[in-house]
Design a protein around this motif. Structure first.
Motif, short mmCIF file in Angstrom:
data_model
loop_
_atom_site.label_atom_id
_atom_site.label_comp_id
_atom_site.label_asym_id
_atom_site.label_seq_id
_atom_site.Cartn_x
_atom_site.Cartn_y
_atom_site.Cartn_z
N ALA A 150 0.79 -1.20 0.01
CA ALA A 150 -0.16 -0.01 -0.16
C ALA A 150 0.80 1.19 0.11
CB ALA A 150 -0.93 0.04 1.13
N ARG A 151 2.04 1.36 0.76
CA ARG A 151 2.79 2.30 0.77
C ARG A 151 3.41 2.54 -0.48
NH1 ARG A 151 4.07 7.25 1.17
NH2 ARG A 151 6.33 7.89 1.74
N ARG A 152 3.87 1.48 -1.29
CA ARG A 152 4.77 1.63 -2.32
C ARG A 152 3.54 2.12 -3.43
NH1 ARG A 152 9.86 -0.79 -2.38
NH2 ARG A 152 9.82 -0.79 -4.49
N ARG A 153 2.66 1.45 -3.35
CA ARG A 153 1.47 1.86 -4.40
C ARG A 153 1.20 3.58 -4.17
NH1 ARG A 153 -4.51 -0.52 -5.49
NH2 ARG A 153 -5.20 1.11 -7.03
N ALA A 154 1.23 4.15 -2.96
CA ALA A 154 0.70 5.35 -2.99
C ALA A 154 2.25 6.38 -3.31
CB ALA A 154 0.92 5.74 -1.51
N ILE A 155 3.56 5.77 -3.32
CA ILE A 155 4.57 6.60 -3.94
C ILE A 155 4.47 6.42 -5.52
CG2 ILE A 155 6.98 6.59 -4.03
CD1 ILE A 155 7.04 5.23 -0.96
N TRP A 156 4.09 5.22 -6.12
CA TRP A 156 4.18 5.14 -7.30
C TRP A 156 3.10 6.03 -7.99
CZ3 TRP A 156 1.29 3.77 -11.54
CH2 TRP A 156 1.89 3.48 -12.52
N GLU A 157 1.95 5.91 -7.33
CA GLU A 157 0.92 6.81 -7.98
C GLU A 157 0.91 8.24 -7.81
OE1 GLU A 157 -2.78 5.05 -6.08
OE2 GLU A 157 -2.97 3.50 -7.33
N ARG A 158 1.61 8.74 -6.87
CA ARG A 158 2.08 10.05 -6.72
C ARG A 158 3.05 10.86 -7.84
NH1 ARG A 158 4.90 14.06 -2.03
NH2 ARG A 158 4.59 15.82 -3.28
N TYR A 159 4.08 9.85 -8.27
CA TYR A 159 4.79 9.90 -9.32
C TYR A 159 3.88 10.13 -10.56
CZ TYR A 159 9.66 9.15 -7.27
OH TYR A 159 10.58 9.36 -6.54
N ASP A 160 3.33 9.13 -10.84
CA ASP A 160 2.46 9.04 -11.88
C ASP A 160 1.42 10.06 -12.33
OD1 ASP A 160 2.18 6.98 -14.22
OD2 ASP A 160 0.47 6.90 -13.76
N ALA A 161 0.90 10.49 -11.12
CA ALA A 161 -0.24 11.73 -11.31
C ALA A 161 0.46 13.11 -11.25
CB ALA A 161 -1.06 11.84 -10.05
N ASP A 162 1.76 13.35 -10.83
CA ASP A 162 2.47 14.59 -10.52
C ASP A 162 3.36 14.68 -11.66
OD1 ASP A 162 0.88 14.81 -8.03
OD2 ASP A 162 2.68 15.22 -6.94
N LEU A 163 3.64 13.63 -12.57
CA LEU A 163 4.82 13.69 -13.76
C LEU A 163 3.88 13.79 -14.89
CD1 LEU A 163 7.55 11.86 -12.38
CD2 LEU A 163 7.72 14.00 -12.46
N ALA A 164 2.52 13.31 -14.89
CA ALA A 164 1.83 13.12 -16.05
C ALA A 164 1.83 14.48 -17.17
CB ALA A 164 0.54 12.87 -15.79
N ASP A 165 1.46 15.62 -16.66
CA ASP A 165 1.65 16.57 -17.76
C ASP A 165 3.01 17.05 -18.07
OD1 ASP A 165 2.45 17.54 -15.23
OD2 ASP A 165 1.54 19.36 -15.53
N LEU A 177 16.04 4.43 -20.62
CA LEU A 177 15.19 4.30 -19.31
C LEU A 177 15.97 4.63 -18.13
CD1 LEU A 177 13.21 1.44 -18.64
CD2 LEU A 177 14.62 1.58 -16.78
N LEU A 178 15.18 5.35 -17.25
CA LEU A 178 15.71 6.13 -15.94
C LEU A 178 14.38 5.73 -14.91
CD1 LEU A 178 17.63 8.05 -14.62
CD2 LEU A 178 15.88 9.78 -15.30
N ARG A 179 15.30 5.06 -13.81
CA ARG A 179 14.50 4.88 -12.65
C ARG A 179 14.86 5.74 -11.51
NH1 ARG A 179 16.74 -1.10 -10.80
NH2 ARG A 179 18.55 -0.15 -11.41
N LEU A 180 13.58 5.97 -10.84
CA LEU A 180 13.64 7.16 -9.77
C LEU A 180 13.34 6.42 -8.63
CD1 LEU A 180 10.72 9.32 -11.24
CD2 LEU A 180 13.23 9.51 -11.59
N PRO A 181 13.87 7.02 -7.42
CA PRO A 181 14.06 6.40 -5.98
C PRO A 181 12.48 5.92 -5.59
CG PRO A 181 15.07 8.66 -6.01
CD PRO A 181 14.67 8.74 -7.45
N LEU A 182 12.53 4.95 -4.97
CA LEU A 182 11.03 4.40 -4.53
C LEU A 182 11.48 3.38 -3.51
CD1 LEU A 182 8.22 3.04 -6.78
CD2 LEU A 182 8.69 2.57 -4.49
#
Length: 379
Positions: A258-273, A353-358
């Motif tokens: 659940a914690r990893r999902r929250a971090i992943w989803e924030r990246y996805d939402a905040d970086l989309a635009d 490909l570039l991986r971000l901290p998670l």
């Protein structure tokens, strides 16, 4: 890693790891296959639905066990994606087999099932799909092709524990599957892995191979009065001290995910635009896949753009990293027949490909720093 303000990865205590290690020491069970190993086996079998789970010293060793179990020999061929960790191929090369490198899909970075048929020959003994970033390969198609040709499937599920494909847990599709508990994975004991056995006819021999080629497991269950050497094997048992730590992690798997999902989803939402404006591609997760939230990556428009972003993040004390180099172009891969142009998608992806901290202790403020730095990047 301690020199980075925001490292790429950081292992964390998530539950009762220290308590369980103390218990293992107190009862004097520090070698393998004792109380906490059995607890891990039971949890993995129950939660994943595998017929049998066996802890190993690494995912690499679980793959080596799979090669032994299937009697992979010199002259055999094993199909693997070029974009994967070396163990996916090396475990079979150790048995004398030749890896046949297949390109990956441009969307999920998984083995491209559309290329499988042309890679199969009369010598093909196994297909090793790798669930990249914990997003499932197209397992229906892969299993259908494998069954049609009488070929075993071994899932390399180092990234995908507790991920699903069409509501079925990853690691339960192939005859065999492997897991990783390396420090970079969702659940860790520093170094470790597991072999999942879905073909029940392989369980007894797997226990023998894991116990140095002896029937020691049957002896400890009271099924025989002494044990002896009956097959090939090696020492693949994880220490119960490590299993105690791992059990503390696995017990809390829902909270960790659940914690990893929250971090992943924030990246996805905040970086989309930002990503859409700058020609950067974010991860693709098909509707049939429930991912494990193992990593968040960006596919940069050019290698130069990736280098620029890595350097900018580094200047802010943030570590972001690239990933696999295509195996077919490595010195060993070339010696086994790999050639430039064989897997063009893998080569292109590897360059961009570039991986971000998670990691679960990544704070909202630190994640905001990563996102803000990315938005400032120019190339």
């Amino acid at each position: 890693m301690s020199t980075w303000r925001i490292p790429f990865n950081r292992s964390s205590l998530v539950g009762r790891e220290q308590q369980y290690i103390a218990e293992a020491m107190k009862i004097g069970q520090v070698a393998g296959d004792q109380t906490f190993t059995r607890k891990c086996h039971d949890l993995l079998e129950r939660e994943l639905g595998a017929a049998r789970a066996l802890l190993t010293t690494s995912c690499t060793h679980a793959l080596e066990m799979a090669a032994l179990l299937l009697d992979i020999q010199s002259g055999d061929e094993v199909i693997v994606p070029s974009f994967t960790f070396v163990s996916s191929a090396n475990a079979f090369v150790l048995r004398g087999a030749r890896p046949v490198f297949v390109d990956i899909r441009p969307d999920t970075m998984n083995l491209d099932e559309r290329l499988l048929e042309r890679a199969i020959s009369p010598r093909t003994r196994a297909i090793v799909p790798v669930h990249y970033a914990g997003v499932a390969c197209e397992m229906d198609a892969i299993i259908q092709i494998a069954d049609r040709h009488g070929i075993a499937v071994i899932e390399d599920n180092a990234h995908g524990i507790f991920g699903r494909y069409r509501d079925r847990m990853l690691g339960t599709f192939g005859k065999l599957a492997t897991l990783s508990f390396h420090e970079t994975k969702n659940f860790t004991c520093g170094e470790g892995g597991a072999l999942l056995i879905n073909d029940e006819t392989l369980i007894e021999r797997a226990e023998i191979i894991r116990e140095k080629g002896t029937n020691r497991s049957k002896f400890f269950r009271g099924e025989i009065d002494k044990y002896t050497w009956v097959d090939v094997g090696s020492s693949y048992l994880m220490s119960d001290v490590l299993a105690a730590f791992l059990f503390g992690q696995l017990e809390a798997w829902r909270e960790v995910q659940a914690r990893r999902r929250a971090i992943w989803e924030r990246y996805d939402a905040d970086l989309a635009d930002w990503a859409a404006q700058r020609g950067v591609r974010t991860p693709v997760v098909p509707p049939d896949c429930q991912q494990s939230y193992h990593m968040y990556y960006l596919l940069m428009p050019t290698p130069a753009a990736r280098s620029a972003v890595i350097e900018l993040l580094k200047s802010r004390g943030i570590l972001a990293v690239f990933h696999y180099q295509p195996l077919h172009l490595s010195p060993m891969g070339r010696s086994l027949g790999g050639r430039a142009g064989d897997c063009p998608v893998a080569q292109d992806i590897a360059d961009r490909l570039l991986r971000l901290p998670l990691y679960i202790e990544l704070t909202p403020a630190d994640q905001a720093s990563v996102i803000a730095a990315l938005r400032e990047a120019r190339w």
